[in-house]
Design an enzyme around this catalytic site. Structure first.
Site, PDB file in Angstrom:
ATOM      1  NE  ARG A 188      -9.546   7.315  -2.497  1.00 21.15           N
ATOM      2  CZ  ARG A 188     -10.728   7.663  -2.003  1.00 21.15           C
ATOM      3  NH1 ARG A 188     -11.087   8.937  -1.977  1.00 21.15           N
ATOM      4  NH2 ARG A 188     -11.549   6.746  -1.558  1.00 21.15           N
ATOM      5  NE  ARG A 213      -7.234   5.139   2.398  1.00 18.14           N
ATOM      6  CZ  ARG A 213      -8.069   4.237   2.920  1.00 18.14           C
ATOM      7  NH1 ARG A 213      -9.319   4.577   3.185  1.00 18.14           N
ATOM      8  NH2 ARG A 213      -7.651   3.024   3.215  1.00 18.14           N
ATOM      9  CE1 TYR A 220     -12.885  -7.833   1.688  1.00 17.90           C
ATOM     10  CE2 TYR A 220     -11.281  -9.475   0.982  1.00 17.90           C
ATOM     11  CZ  TYR A 220     -11.628  -8.406   1.781  1.00 17.90           C
ATOM     12  OH  TYR A 220     -10.707  -7.900   2.665  1.00 17.90           O
ATOM     13  NE  ARG A 241      -4.211  -1.557   0.122  1.00 17.37           N
ATOM     14  CZ  ARG A 241      -5.314  -1.728   0.849  1.00 17.37           C
ATOM     15  NH1 ARG A 241      -5.620  -0.872   1.804  1.00 17.37           N
ATOM     16  NH2 ARG A 241      -6.122  -2.713   0.597  1.00 17.37           N
TER      17      ARG A 241
END
Ligand code: CP3
Length: 343
Positions: A38, A29, A152, A25
């Site tokens: 983004r 963010r 998921y 990652r």
């Protein structure tokens, strides 16, 4: 010809003076430049399917930190979407998908051949990156492992214990096995296309492998990783595979040998000393700094980083976190970590 890329050398089994390093990652963010791009894309999925912007966010952490590898910016849930599942992200909560709880829902999914229509922008991102990256930086492609992606798709969201997926595999093995087969074939096809577009290494993320025990771990984590690795190696023998059966514990032991993977990524629930003794003896390992250290920083970050480097210094090692860097991480702490590794 000598291989200039440090990450490729470690994957080939070389013990290096200082390990190559990247972070799961790493485009995320915690970086202001990521948040800006983004916002420009509109939302997370639009960013994943916008090849220019996805390439841009992939490159941001390389420019800022000079990591040894760039990982394609995409998500493991794009494959289910390409297979026809509905997918959306709820801000602050995470992914949501249409569920698969019975055979009729599975039967509505598309064939493997149909996935590329949706996933073409991802291959374009890889092509752009392959052109833009310097000769020192390795480009990593990836996919989710069938079990993790299935958890998921079955629950329609992330779950604390993967309960719905465990229930389906026990109560309706026909539907569950059919889904696992489709995901295995889809993953092979998806990763091959990433390699054809320029990915030099592929990583298989099995984030929920730790909830599979005993025979179920062998059947649903190890066997699919083995099938995917074999198919990749058959088409592209030169491309190394990194397997990440997260929280596998003792299941990490012998995982590389049993699957044919070139490297096993280790989470931070096991100690580096333990992993050096039991896992690194078979080849390259990747890991395993606690991502929380990137939030708390300070002397403890430096000490812990050096301890991990030392623990793995006797064999091939790629430095990484034990899981993804979190949005509350401090960008300056990444420099601290890199200084502790590279001096
Ligand atoms: O590592 C990288 O930087 C490459 C890109 C990447 C992302 N997701 C981008 C992403 C990779 C390799 C993944 C893998 C992924 N995605 C996994 C396996 C690894 C792991 O973390 O266990 C899983 C389980 C997913 C599914 C997923 N995607 C979840 C559960 C979430 C929501 C949680 C969260 O962090 O918000 C995502 C979203 C996601 N994928 C983000 C990023 C950068 C955050 C999205 C945002 O910008 O809001």
């Amino acid at each position: 010809m000598s291989q200039p890329k440090k990450l490729m050398r470690a994957l080939a089994g070389e013990t290096l003076e200082t390990p190559p390093v990247w972070m799961m990652r790493q485009a995320g963010r915690y970086l202001p430049e990521y948040r800006a791009t983004r916002a420009e894309a509109g939302d997370f999925l639009s960013l994943c399917y916008n090849s220019d912007l996805a390439a841009e966010v992939t490159l941001q952490p390389i420019r800022r930190y000079g990591f040894d590898a760039a990982i394609l910016f995409a998500d493991i849930l794009l494959l289910p979407q390409a297979l026809g599942a509905d997918l959306w992200f709820v801000t602050g909560e995470g992914p949501r998908l249409s569920t698969i709880t019975e055979y009729g829902q599975f039967a509505k999914l598309k064939d493997v051949d149909a996935i590329h229509e949706t996933l073409n922008p991802v291959y374009d991102t890889v092509s752009i990156l392959s052109r833009e990256l310097s000769s020192e930086t390795t480009l990593i492609g990836f996919a989710g492992a069938p079990w993790t992606v299935a958890t998921y798709m079955i629950a329609g969201r992330g779950t604390p214990d993967q309960g719905p997926a465990h229930a389906l595999r026990e109560e309706d093995p026909k539907t569950f096995d059919a889904l696992m087969d489709l995901l295995t074939q889809g993953t092979i096809s998806y990763l091959k296309r990433q390699i054809e577009a320029g990915a030099e290494v592929v990583k298989i993320f099995d984030s929920w492998a730790g909830s599979l025990k005993g025979e179920a771990f062998t059947k649903y984590a190890l066997e699919p990783a083995k099938a995917i690795t074999a198919a990749i190696k058959e088409a592209h023998p030169e491309v190394p595979v990194i397997a990440f059966p997260r929280e596998a514990g003792d299941g990490y032991i012998g995982f590389a040998k049993a699957t044919g993977a070139d490297c096993v990524a280790i989470d931070n629930s096991v100690s580096a000393d333990w992993a050096a003794e039991h896992v690194q003896k078979d080849g390259c390992v990747q890991g395993n700094l606690d991502p929380k250290r990137m939030v708390t920083g300070g002397e403890a970050l430096v000490t812990e980083t050096k301890r991990i480097v030392k623990a793995f210094s006797g064999g091939p090692h790629i430095f990484n976190l034990g899981h993804g860097i979190t949005p509350d991480a401090e960008p300056e702490n990444v420099h601290l970590m890199l200084e502790a590794i590279r001096g």
